[in-house]
Scaffold this motif. Sequence first.
Motif, PDB file in Angstrom:
ATOM      1  N   PHE A  34       1.107  -1.340   0.095  1.00  0.00           N
ATOM      2  CA  PHE A  34      -0.183  -0.401   0.386  1.00  0.00           C
ATOM      3  C   PHE A  34       0.477   1.183   0.069  1.00  0.00           C
ATOM      4  O   PHE A  34       2.073   1.893   0.820  1.00  0.00           O
ATOM      5  CB  PHE A  34      -0.668   0.076   1.424  1.00  0.00           C
ATOM      6  CG  PHE A  34      -1.722  -1.186   1.306  1.00  0.00           C
ATOM      7  CD1 PHE A  34      -2.718  -1.312   0.777  1.00  0.00           C
ATOM      8  CD2 PHE A  34      -1.239  -2.773   2.297  1.00  0.00           C
ATOM      9  CE1 PHE A  34      -4.221  -1.968   0.468  1.00  0.00           C
ATOM     10  CE2 PHE A  34      -2.447  -3.386   2.378  1.00  0.00           C
ATOM     11  CZ  PHE A  34      -3.899  -3.532   1.641  1.00  0.00           C
ATOM     12  N   PHE A  35       0.802   2.441  -1.036  1.00  0.00           N
ATOM     13  CA  PHE A  35       1.434   3.607  -0.874  1.00  0.00           C
ATOM     14  C   PHE A  35       0.655   4.261  -0.742  1.00  0.00           C
ATOM     15  O   PHE A  35      -0.542   5.063  -1.092  1.00  0.00           O
ATOM     16  CB  PHE A  35       1.942   3.224  -2.691  1.00  0.00           C
ATOM     17  CG  PHE A  35       3.013   2.863  -2.904  1.00  0.00           C
ATOM     18  CD1 PHE A  35       4.218   2.811  -2.318  1.00  0.00           C
ATOM     19  CD2 PHE A  35       2.368   1.146  -3.279  1.00  0.00           C
ATOM     20  CE1 PHE A  35       5.160   1.581  -2.897  1.00  0.00           C
ATOM     21  CE2 PHE A  35       3.034   0.131  -3.718  1.00  0.00           C
ATOM     22  CZ  PHE A  35       4.075   0.444  -3.804  1.00  0.00           C
ATOM     23  N   THR A  36       1.149   5.686   0.197  1.00  0.00           N
ATOM     24  CA  THR A  36       0.115   6.197   1.348  1.00  0.00           C
ATOM     25  C   THR A  36       1.482   7.745  -0.015  1.00  0.00           C
ATOM     26  O   THR A  36       2.479   7.482  -0.376  1.00  0.00           O
ATOM     27  CB  THR A  36       0.640   6.626   2.891  1.00  0.00           C
ATOM     28  OG1 THR A  36       1.452   7.184   3.071  1.00  0.00           O
ATOM     29  CG2 THR A  36      -0.535   5.715   3.121  1.00  0.00           C
ATOM     30  N   GLU A  37       0.053   8.935   0.011  1.00  0.00           N
ATOM     31  CA  GLU A  37       1.168   9.986  -0.164  1.00  0.00           C
ATOM     32  C   GLU A  37       0.189  10.882  -0.112  1.00  0.00           C
ATOM     33  O   GLU A  37      -0.850  10.638   0.479  1.00  0.00           O
ATOM     34  CB  GLU A  37       0.542   9.498  -2.280  1.00  0.00           C
ATOM     35  CG  GLU A  37       1.141   8.874  -2.895  1.00  0.00           C
ATOM     36  CD  GLU A  37       0.170   8.360  -4.392  1.00  0.00           C
ATOM     37  OE1 GLU A  37       0.867   9.861  -5.147  1.00  0.00           O
ATOM     38  OE2 GLU A  37      -0.412   7.504  -4.772  1.00  0.00           O
ATOM     39  N   GLY A  76       0.686  11.365   3.834  1.00  0.00           N
ATOM     40  CA  GLY A  76       1.207  12.395   3.507  1.00  0.00           C
ATOM     41  C   GLY A  76       2.586  12.568   2.838  1.00  0.00           C
ATOM     42  O   GLY A  76       2.692  11.897   1.699  1.00  0.00           O
ATOM     43  N   ALA A  77       3.776  12.749   3.372  1.00  0.00           N
ATOM     44  CA  ALA A  77       5.291  12.016   2.467  1.00  0.00           C
ATOM     45  C   ALA A  77       5.234  10.637   1.638  1.00  0.00           C
ATOM     46  O   ALA A  77       4.225   9.864   2.478  1.00  0.00           O
ATOM     47  CB  ALA A  77       6.756  12.221   2.880  1.00  0.00           C
ATOM     48  N   ARG A  78       5.007  10.200   0.275  1.00  0.00           N
ATOM     49  CA  ARG A  78       5.238   9.233   0.224  1.00  0.00           C
ATOM     50  C   ARG A  78       6.087   8.314   0.654  1.00  0.00           C
ATOM     51  O   ARG A  78       6.573   7.436   0.948  1.00  0.00           O
ATOM     52  CB  ARG A  78       5.297   9.092  -1.856  1.00  0.00           C
ATOM     53  CG  ARG A  78       5.137   7.628  -2.182  1.00  0.00           C
ATOM     54  CD  ARG A  78       6.088   7.718  -3.644  1.00  0.00           C
ATOM     55  NE  ARG A  78       5.333   5.993  -4.321  1.00  0.00           N
ATOM     56  CZ  ARG A  78       4.919   5.970  -4.910  1.00  0.00           C
ATOM     57  NH1 ARG A  78       3.255   6.100  -4.792  1.00  0.00           N
ATOM     58  NH2 ARG A  78       4.722   4.877  -5.315  1.00  0.00           N
ATOM     59  N   GLU A  79       4.920   6.387   1.486  1.00  0.00           N
ATOM     60  CA  GLU A  79       5.518   6.242   1.951  1.00  0.00           C
ATOM     61  C   GLU A  79       5.381   5.069   1.731  1.00  0.00           C
ATOM     62  O   GLU A  79       3.230   4.520   1.032  1.00  0.00           O
ATOM     63  CB  GLU A  79       4.917   5.714   3.393  1.00  0.00           C
ATOM     64  CG  GLU A  79       5.904   5.020   4.455  1.00  0.00           C
ATOM     65  CD  GLU A  79       5.407   5.599   5.461  1.00  0.00           C
ATOM     66  OE1 GLU A  79       6.235   5.401   6.718  1.00  0.00           O
ATOM     67  OE2 GLU A  79       4.993   6.617   6.036  1.00  0.00           O
TER      68      GLU A  79
END
Length: 198
Positions: free
Chosen positions: A136-139, A174-177
């Motif tokens: 899963f990628f948060t941005e 938030g920051a891509r993680e």
Amino acid sequence: MDLLNLSSRVIPAAQYQRERWRNGLGWTREILRLPEQGDWQLRLSIAEIEQDAAFSAFPGIERELVLLQGEGLRLRFADGRCETLLPPYQRLRFAGEDVITGELVDGVTQDFNLMWRRDEVNAELLHRPLVGNMLFFTEPQAAWAIHLLTGQARFEGDVLPALSAGDTAWLGAGARERFTLHGGGELLAIRVTPAVTR
């Protein structure tokens, strides 16, 4: 979008807030609401439907129901349409303005209830098997909610507590993680982004 920047966390099923419906015909266990105070723009909950009942109207809201437990739920719309949610995990998306009566097919049901204010956020719900690893990628403009239907799961590096069946993880924007989820079972994954304004 500050709304989606709530810190990543796991919400154990035992911490869901259970409250009686206003009409007394069922229970709701609230998993998450954003913002946490005031009028919500995103809400995750589990409805426990004990008998046939009219659904509450939610103007401006989009809804998606997923049958979690029970033999089925029949949704009768005022326009004559009828949809039946059957096990395992059948689902339906509809407008909060729709006038609906829910009828139990055979006994009490539990239903995952995703609601979002359509002029503020978009929500895309996916039902997926969990076999091994899932990424899963948060941005800055994208968060995830992950509800574990069955099985067990943990995040690589133990960045968050492990998940048992019924628990929910919120992965804040938030920051891509990258979050790597290991385990076995089934899950609902909800990607939440700001609404596209025109």
